[in-house]
Design a protein around this motif. Structure first.
Motif, PDB file in Angstrom:
ATOM      1  N   GLY A 193       0.804  -1.229   0.000  1.00 52.85           N
ATOM      2  CA  GLY A 193       0.000   0.000   0.000  1.00 52.85           C
ATOM      3  C   GLY A 193       0.835   1.275   0.000  1.00 52.85           C
ATOM      4  N   ILE A 197       1.802   5.047   2.401  1.00 55.55           N
ATOM      5  CA  ILE A 197       1.812   5.754   3.689  1.00 55.55           C
ATOM      6  C   ILE A 197       2.009   7.242   3.418  1.00 55.55           C
ATOM      7  N   GLU A 224       3.903  10.336   5.267  1.00 54.27           N
ATOM      8  CA  GLU A 224       4.886  10.575   6.337  1.00 54.27           C
ATOM      9  C   GLU A 224       5.172  12.072   6.472  1.00 54.27           C
ATOM     10  N   ILE A 278       3.245   9.095  10.979  1.00 49.80           N
ATOM     11  CA  ILE A 278       3.019   8.284   9.772  1.00 49.80           C
ATOM     12  C   ILE A 278       1.563   7.824   9.773  1.00 49.80           C
ATOM     13  N   ASP A 330      -1.098   5.209   7.675  1.00 48.59           N
ATOM     14  CA  ASP A 330      -1.300   4.175   6.655  1.00 48.59           C
ATOM     15  C   ASP A 330      -2.518   4.593   5.815  1.00 48.59           C
ATOM     16  N   ALA A 374      -5.486   4.217   3.305  1.00 49.90           N
ATOM     17  CA  ALA A 374      -6.415   3.186   2.829  1.00 49.90           C
ATOM     18  C   ALA A 374      -7.463   3.855   1.951  1.00 49.90           C
ATOM     19  N   HIS A 376       1.190  -6.562   3.720  1.00 51.81           N
ATOM     20  CA  HIS A 376       1.201  -5.195   4.271  1.00 51.81           C
ATOM     21  C   HIS A 376       1.510  -5.220   5.777  1.00 51.81           C
ATOM     22  N   LYS A 377       2.516  -4.438   6.142  1.00 56.26           N
ATOM     23  CA  LYS A 377       2.857  -4.292   7.562  1.00 56.26           C
ATOM     24  C   LYS A 377       2.517  -2.871   8.006  1.00 56.26           C
ATOM     25  N   PRO A 378       1.620  -2.711   8.957  1.00 60.26           N
ATOM     26  CA  PRO A 378       1.231  -1.359   9.404  1.00 60.26           C
ATOM     27  C   PRO A 378       2.439  -0.579   9.936  1.00 60.26           C
ATOM     28  N   ARG A 379       2.528   0.673   9.546  1.00 59.66           N
ATOM     29  CA  ARG A 379       3.602   1.549  10.014  1.00 59.66           C
ATOM     30  C   ARG A 379       3.069   2.799  10.725  1.00 59.66           C
ATOM     31  N   GLN A 380       1.808   2.848  10.824  1.00 61.76           N
ATOM     32  CA  GLN A 380       1.186   4.063  11.387  1.00 61.76           C
ATOM     33  C   GLN A 380       1.621   4.288  12.833  1.00 61.76           C
TER      34      GLN A 380
END
Length: 226
Positions: free
Chosen positions: A55, A57, A59, A76, A78, A80, A109-113
């Motif tokens: 996906g 992000i 930042e 950050i 994420d 959607a 997908h690894k969440p970075r929020q």
């Protein structure tokens, strides 16, 4: 192609589309950004939209007013499909087509929020309170100048010298008085008249009365029979 719609209050919404494989899209008020946002609350280089595995992000780029999600400032976000965020005071809507969503679903997908962490204020070291200067430090006087306090050893030496001078002057005064009295004594009682005189000091402590010198002319003639 992913779609970004920027809405600034009082102005028409501005839609932007970019390729799904675009790695970075820069947003800000400066003209060299990929998406220019004409809003006073937006920094010159405000934030970046980045393509990641699974996906996109958004930042923050150390902007003044940051990026927000539901009113909370974030570092950050994420992105959607259908998500609304704020860039400064400008609204940003992120949209994906059905094909794009399906394509991204095949990626892990690894969440970075994460939320924005306020900068820690450096603790100011407390400096020790400066001592108030005393009378001597307010008006410093160097030794040797008029009004300067003399060192302790010097003051003791001066006191001893003054005492010796006082004793010397007292001795001189006593001796002057004595010699004055002695001179008067000699003038009043010459030694020719008082051959037995020993001077003022001797006469003061002598128990023998002074004897006058007998004048032969005044000596009475002896009486007959003597």
């Amino acid at each position: 192609m992913p779609r970004v719609c920027i809405t600034v209050k009082g102005k028409n919404a501005q839609p932007y589309r970019f390729s799904l494989d675009r790695e970075t899209v820069r947003l800000g008020r400066a003209a060299d950004n990929d998406i220019v946002i004409d809003c006073p609350s937006v920094s010159s280089n405000h934030c970046e939209m980045k393509r990641i595995e699974g996906g996109f992000i958004l930042e923050d780029d150390d902007s003044t007013n940051g990026i927000k999600l539901e009113g909370d400032r974030m570092a950050i976000i994420d992105l959607a499909n259908g998500l609304d965020v704020e860039v400064g005071d400008a609204a940003l809507e992120f949209e994906l087509t059905s094909e794009e969503k399906e394509s991204l679903s095949d990626e892990e997908h690894k969440p970075r929020q994460r939320a924005h962490l306020p900068e820690k204020k450096e603790k100011k070291e407390k400096k020790p309170a400066a001592k108030r200067p005393g009378p001597a430090s307010r008006n410093p006087v160097r030794p040797g100048t008029p009004g300067a306090p003399a060192p302790l050893a010097s003051s003791q030496t001066t006191s001893g010298a003054n005492f010796a001078i006082t004793i010397g002057l007292l001795f001189v005064a006593v001796m002057a008085l004595y010699f004055g009295l002695a001179s008067g004594h000699r003038s009043k009682f010459p030694k020719t008249d008082y051959p037995a005189s020993k001077g003022l000091w001797g006469d003061m402590w002598s128990d023998t009365p002074l004897r006058k010198k007998v004048d032969p002319s005044s000596t009475p003639e002896p009486e007959e029979g003597e």
